[in-house]
Design a protein around this motif. Structure first.
Motif, short mmCIF file in Angstrom:
data_model
loop_
_atom_site.label_atom_id
_atom_site.label_comp_id
_atom_site.label_asym_id
_atom_site.label_seq_id
_atom_site.Cartn_x
_atom_site.Cartn_y
_atom_site.Cartn_z
N ASN A 1 0.86 -1.17 0.00
CA ASN A 1 0.00 0.00 0.00
C ASN A 1 0.90 1.22 0.00
OD1 ASN A 1 -2.64 -0.90 -0.11
ND2 ASN A 1 -2.86 -1.08 2.12
N CYS B 1 -2.10 -4.74 8.36
CA CYS B 1 -2.90 -3.73 7.66
C CYS B 1 -4.34 -3.82 8.14
CB CYS B 1 -2.82 -3.97 6.15
SG CYS B 1 -3.82 -2.80 5.19
N TYR C 1 0.41 12.91 2.36
CA TYR C 1 0.08 11.94 3.40
C TYR C 1 0.64 12.46 4.72
CZ TYR C 1 -0.64 6.98 4.90
OH TYR C 1 -1.05 5.81 5.48
N GLU D 1 0.79 11.71 9.02
CA GLU D 1 0.52 10.82 10.14
C GLU D 1 0.99 11.47 11.43
OE1 GLU D 1 -1.02 8.57 11.47
OE2 GLU D 1 -2.08 7.80 9.75
N PHE E 1 -1.25 1.70 8.26
CA PHE E 1 -1.26 3.04 7.67
C PHE E 1 -0.57 4.10 8.54
CE2 PHE E 1 -5.45 2.67 9.76
CZ PHE E 1 -5.50 3.83 10.52
N TRP F 1 -5.74 10.09 6.90
CA TRP F 1 -6.85 9.13 6.94
C TRP F 1 -7.99 9.64 7.81
CZ3 TRP F 1 -7.60 5.79 3.37
CH2 TRP F 1 -6.50 5.26 2.66
#
Ligand SMILES: Nc1nc2c(c(=O)[nH]1)N[C@H]1C(S)=C(S)[C@@H](COP(=O)(O)O)O[C@H]1N2
Ligand SMILES: [Mo]
Length: 313
Positions: free
Chosen positions: A77, A134, A188, A190, A231, A251
């Motif tokens: 991913n 995952c 992205y 996090e 993720f 996310w």
């Protein structure tokens, strides 16, 4: 034995990555320092200059059977290169990982931009064999090469206001064709709470299976947080920011109902679309029971004592 850890212009070696890896294991068992070149990403044209020298056996790790390198590097991913599992292996080769720099920002005494080599050089590299699960219901066991994120964090002297750490992946539509589609609000992002970031299980990885990270696995620098869903382990990091407030991750923005900030592996808290009770280890057929905190409860459960993990999912 002292070995130069960083070199430039490493030439292609004849040895297969697996052969290097076996040799490395043998040397580590013999208690010797491991010298020599690690190979760059399998068939990636923009190969990293990064050379891994000495790698020590890690302080943590499972002795479960490792997922074959072929699966680790072909079932990925990495949405910056497309949303199907084979896209990263096919397209991540165009990511240029050298030169690479990482910006350290926010609540710390020593912010600044650093060349990757300078960022990594002070840290002894370790091998850590970790399970990674995952949220989609599959898992792997991967021999990472890296060092504790906490060691890097302490070097930059976070202030008392630094309660969280935020991470960002490279933003570059040219090199990352998946960013042309608004699958996520790029880049992205996090984040971790400071105690999670400082936990000794949390590492920054620069390699796997005795070689520098293949691009599809997040070269040249990625996070690995083994008790959280995959993720959270953000790839190809260009920014690390110390913050007083909780970061909003990519996310969480995309689907707050499905993805919480903590995202600890928890078989008792289902994802709206996938039960989290079982998982398929890549390469196996029968499903396994998913363990609390991905099997790392003994190490990390105390970080969350008193928290309602259904609320803070
Ligand atoms: N920048 C970035 N990091 C990412 C992802 C991504 O799409 N982009 N995918 C995540 C997900 S969902 C998982 S499961 C892991 C997969 O890591 P691997 O391909 O090395 O096994 O990477 C994580 N890190
Ligand atoms: Mo994932």
């Amino acid at each position: 034995m002292r070995i130069k850890r960083w070199e430039s212009g490493l030439s292609e070696s004849e040895v297969t990555p697996e052969a290097v890896y076996r040799d490395r294991r043998r040397l580590m068992k013999a208690g010797l320092a491991v010298a020599g070149a690690a190979l760059a990403g399998v068939g990636s044209p923009a190969r990293a200059r990064l050379v891994l020298g000495e790698v020590h056996p890690g302080a943590y790790g499972t002795d479960e059977e490792k997922t074959p390198l072929k699966d680790v590097t072909s079932y990925n991913n990495f949405y910056e290169f497309g949303t199907s599992k084979s896209d990263p292996a096919e397209y991540a080769g165009r990511l240029k990982t050298d030169p690479w720099s990482v910006s350290i920002e926010g609540e710390c005494a020593r912010p600044g931009r650093h060349a990757l080599e300078d960022l990594i050089r002070p840290h002894p590299l370790e091998e850590r064999i970790y399970r990674l699960r995952c949220v989609e219901g599959w898992s792997m066991v991967i021999p990472w090469i890296g060092f504790p994120l906490g060691d890097l964090i302490r070097r930059f002297e976070p202030t008392s206001k630094a309660k969280y750490v935020e991470f960002e992946t490279l933003l570059d539509k040219q090199q990352m064709p998946g960013q042309r589609r608004r699958v996520l609000d790029w880049p992205y992002v996090e984040g971790l709470r400071m105690d999670e970031a400082l936990h000794p299980l949390t590492i920054l990885a620069v390699g796997l299976y005795g070689q520098v990270l293949p691009n599809q696995n997040g070269a040249p620098l990625r996070l690995v947080v083994p008790w959280k869903y995959g993720f959270k382990s953000i790839k190809s990091i260009v920014r690390i920011r110390f913050r007083e407030t909780q970061p909003t991750t990519a996310w969480m923005k995309a689907s707050p109902r499905e993805y919480g900030f903590y995202s600890n592996v928890n078989p008792e808290v289902p994802h709206p679309r996938w039960s989290q009770k079982r998982e398929r280890r890549i390469g196996e057929f029968r499903k396994r029971r998913t363990l609390m905190f991905n099997g790392y409860a003994e190490e990390v459960a105390s970080l969350y004592s008193g928290m309602d993990l259904k609320k803070y999912f």
